[in-house]
Structure formats: structure tokens, C-alpha cells
Design a protein around this motif. Sequence first.
Motif, mmCIF file in Angstrom:
data_model
loop_
_atom_site.group_PDB
_atom_site.id
_atom_site.type_symbol
_atom_site.label_atom_id
_atom_site.label_comp_id
_atom_site.label_asym_id
_atom_site.label_seq_id
_atom_site.Cartn_x
_atom_site.Cartn_y
_atom_site.Cartn_z
ATOM 1 N N TRP A 78 6.104 26.449 -19.878
ATOM 2 C CA TRP A 78 5.916 27.183 -18.622
ATOM 3 C C TRP A 78 6.871 26.736 -17.524
ATOM 4 O O TRP A 78 7.307 27.553 -16.706
ATOM 5 C CB TRP A 78 4.477 27.033 -18.142
ATOM 6 C CG TRP A 78 3.481 27.785 -18.961
ATOM 7 C CD1 TRP A 78 3.755 28.702 -19.943
ATOM 8 C CD2 TRP A 78 2.057 27.707 -18.884
ATOM 9 N NE1 TRP A 78 2.589 29.194 -20.480
ATOM 10 C CE2 TRP A 78 1.529 28.603 -19.846
ATOM 11 C CE3 TRP A 78 1.188 26.974 -18.103
ATOM 12 C CZ2 TRP A 78 0.165 28.771 -20.039
ATOM 13 C CZ3 TRP A 78 -0.181 27.133 -18.292
ATOM 14 C CH2 TRP A 78 -0.687 28.027 -19.245
ATOM 15 N N ILE A 79 7.181 25.446 -17.479
ATOM 16 C CA ILE A 79 8.028 24.961 -16.388
ATOM 17 C C ILE A 79 9.457 25.480 -16.522
ATOM 18 O O ILE A 79 10.241 25.453 -15.561
ATOM 19 C CB ILE A 79 8.009 23.408 -16.330
ATOM 20 C CG1 ILE A 79 8.246 22.942 -14.886
ATOM 21 C CG2 ILE A 79 9.031 22.790 -17.265
ATOM 22 C CD1 ILE A 79 7.921 21.494 -14.641
ATOM 23 N N VAL A 80 9.815 25.976 -17.718
ATOM 24 C CA VAL A 80 11.128 26.599 -17.936
ATOM 25 C C VAL A 80 11.019 28.123 -17.879
ATOM 26 O O VAL A 80 11.796 28.798 -17.188
ATOM 27 C CB VAL A 80 11.721 26.166 -19.296
ATOM 28 C CG1 VAL A 80 13.028 26.917 -19.566
ATOM 29 C CG2 VAL A 80 11.942 24.672 -19.332
ATOM 30 N N THR A 81 10.045 28.685 -18.602
ATOM 31 C CA THR A 81 10.005 30.144 -18.765
ATOM 32 C C THR A 81 9.472 30.889 -17.550
ATOM 33 O O THR A 81 9.953 31.985 -17.238
ATOM 34 C CB THR A 81 9.155 30.523 -19.993
ATOM 35 O OG1 THR A 81 7.821 30.001 -19.846
ATOM 36 C CG2 THR A 81 9.769 29.958 -21.267
ATOM 37 N N LEU A 82 8.499 30.330 -16.845
ATOM 38 C CA LEU A 82 7.958 31.048 -15.689
ATOM 39 C C LEU A 82 9.007 31.229 -14.588
ATOM 40 O O LEU A 82 9.118 32.314 -14.010
ATOM 41 C CB LEU A 82 6.703 30.357 -15.147
ATOM 42 C CG LEU A 82 5.514 30.215 -16.123
ATOM 43 C CD1 LEU A 82 4.243 29.833 -15.365
ATOM 44 C CD2 LEU A 82 5.286 31.474 -16.937
ATOM 45 N N PRO A 83 9.817 30.198 -14.262
ATOM 46 C CA PRO A 83 10.904 30.432 -13.296
ATOM 47 C C PRO A 83 11.915 31.472 -13.781
ATOM 48 O O PRO A 83 12.460 32.229 -12.965
ATOM 49 C CB PRO A 83 11.558 29.050 -13.163
ATOM 50 C CG PRO A 83 10.461 28.090 -13.468
ATOM 51 C CD PRO A 83 9.667 28.754 -14.549
ATOM 52 N N LEU A 84 12.157 31.543 -15.096
ATOM 53 C CA LEU A 84 13.095 32.542 -15.608
ATOM 54 C C LEU A 84 12.539 33.951 -15.457
ATOM 55 O O LEU A 84 13.277 34.889 -15.143
ATOM 56 C CB LEU A 84 13.425 32.258 -17.077
ATOM 57 C CG LEU A 84 14.187 30.967 -17.372
ATOM 58 C CD1 LEU A 84 14.473 30.848 -18.861
ATOM 59 C CD2 LEU A 84 15.481 30.902 -16.578
ATOM 60 N N ILE A 85 11.237 34.105 -15.665
ATOM 61 C CA ILE A 85 10.603 35.405 -15.451
ATOM 62 C C ILE A 85 10.725 35.810 -13.986
ATOM 63 O O ILE A 85 11.055 36.960 -13.663
ATOM 64 C CB ILE A 85 9.123 35.354 -15.879
ATOM 65 C CG1 ILE A 85 9.023 35.218 -17.407
ATOM 66 C CG2 ILE A 85 8.376 36.612 -15.414
ATOM 67 C CD1 ILE A 85 7.609 34.990 -17.909
ATOM 68 N N LEU A 86 10.476 34.868 -13.088
ATOM 69 C CA LEU A 86 10.588 35.158 -11.661
ATOM 70 C C LEU A 86 12.028 35.476 -11.264
ATOM 71 O O LEU A 86 12.263 36.308 -10.381
ATOM 72 C CB LEU A 86 10.070 33.966 -10.849
ATOM 73 C CG LEU A 86 8.561 33.707 -10.927
ATOM 74 C CD1 LEU A 86 8.198 32.440 -10.180
ATOM 75 C CD2 LEU A 86 7.780 34.900 -10.379
ATOM 76 N N THR A 87 12.979 34.832 -11.913
ATOM 77 C CA THR A 87 14.384 35.128 -11.637
ATOM 78 C C THR A 87 14.713 36.562 -12.013
ATOM 79 O O THR A 87 15.433 37.267 -11.280
ATOM 80 C CB THR A 87 15.301 34.159 -12.406
ATOM 81 O OG1 THR A 87 14.997 32.807 -12.018
ATOM 82 C CG2 THR A 87 16.763 34.449 -12.121
ATOM 83 N N ASN A 88 14.183 37.023 -13.138
ATOM 84 C CA ASN A 88 14.372 38.422 -13.522
ATOM 85 C C ASN A 88 13.822 39.373 -12.461
ATOM 86 O O ASN A 88 14.469 40.351 -12.084
ATOM 87 C CB ASN A 88 13.680 38.697 -14.867
ATOM 88 C CG ASN A 88 14.630 38.618 -16.040
ATOM 89 O OD1 ASN A 88 15.789 38.994 -15.941
ATOM 90 N ND2 ASN A 88 14.139 38.133 -17.164
#
Length: 231
Positions: A78-88
Motif C-alpha cells: 500500500w505504501i507504494v501502490t496507493l500513492p501511484l493510484i493517487l498520482t494517476n
Amino acid sequence: NSVRHFLLIGFLGMFIGSIVFFYMGISRKVNTVSHVLTFFIAAVASASYYAMWAGLGVEYKTTDTTPRVIFWARYLDWIVTLPLILTNLALMSRSDTPTLLSLVGNIVLYVICALIGALTVAPYKYMWWVGGLIFLIIVFVHLLQRLNNAEGYGGDALKGLTWLTILCWIVYPIVWIVGSEGTGALGLSQEVGIITIVDLIAKIGFGFYLLANVDAPEESAPLNQASQQYV
């Protein structure tokens, strides 16, 4: 058992999704940021699920009132993927840099609070849960503000993806408080099953929805040619 079955389903879903997203990106004349991010989201999640399925990233917590199983590899995911989702989402709505930093910073703080709380005993762990919930609410407020941006960036696709993200992410703190990290009222297999299904929707479902609706010509423009106001 059913817990390992759910983890295997999570791994296979994320792994297949990462392959599809990767192929969708390289099959284009010009790859886009969205294709790259969705690939990494699925790839990181598949690694996390495989690790948990193999028995890594799992702690048997005996310091609580009753023994608990804590899947701490989930939080590394989550600490990697959730920021990437928000970046999208930030790219779709053309959010400015301070908004993106606030989104990423607050979601990272949410994950950290949830992880520390999961590894802490009652009653202290519930304070970490409350703190994490506050950071998550801040993220939701930012997302709703950008959803209703005056410029109209993102359109219906941004609306659908934003609400998909919010509805999925609301499940995380609820499962935390009733699952093995919190009160333990929810069985472990039910907890893992719910999180796995929500993760697949929030990452793989999100990715397909995004790539099916993204405005390719606009998305593929180099970032340094856009206005400096936007990320």
C-alpha cells in the motif's frame, strides 16, 4: 486453507493484470504515464500477495489479548501502490504540485499509522487507527475537490475513478478495526477475502477503467511541455 487460497487469487489476479497492462503500454506507438503507473501498481501488488502466500511478510502477534496474524507485507504494498493510484488521479485532474504532494504525503501517513497500529497492543493501537483515519479523510477531501475542479478536467472518467477509489479505500479502515489488527471480530479468512477482492477492484479494475477512458493524446504529452502549474 481458505486464507492461502484468497492470497493465491490475489497474486494471480495482480500478476495477470500487470502482464496485460505492460502489453497495453508497449503495444502503443507512445507509452503513457498512466500505462506505466498501472503496470507498477499491479506488479508491486502481485509481489506482495505472492510473498504473503509463501508465508513471508506475515507476523504471528502474541502480545495482544489474543494471538493475531498480521500481514505486514500488505502495508509495504500500500505504501507504494496507493500513492501511484493517487498520482494517476492527479494527472487526470491536472492537480498542481502542492495538491499531489498533499495527497501522497497523507496516504503514506495513513499507511504508516495503520501498520504501527497493527503491530501495537490495545488501547494504543486504536489511537493509531484514528490518526490514520484522519489522514485518509484528508485524502478524500482533496480527491473530491479535484473531482469538482472548475476547469472540468477528467470528465466522467475522473468521476468514476475517484468514486471507485474512495468506496474501495473506505473498506480498508473498516476491515482493520474489525479484523485481526483491531478487535478480531472478523474471521481471518473473511478479512483476507474482503481485502483481496477490494484490492483487485481498486487496482486491476481501476487500471482497466483508467486505460479504457484516458485521453491518450493529452496523456502522452511530455510533462515538461505542460504548464508548470501542473504535475
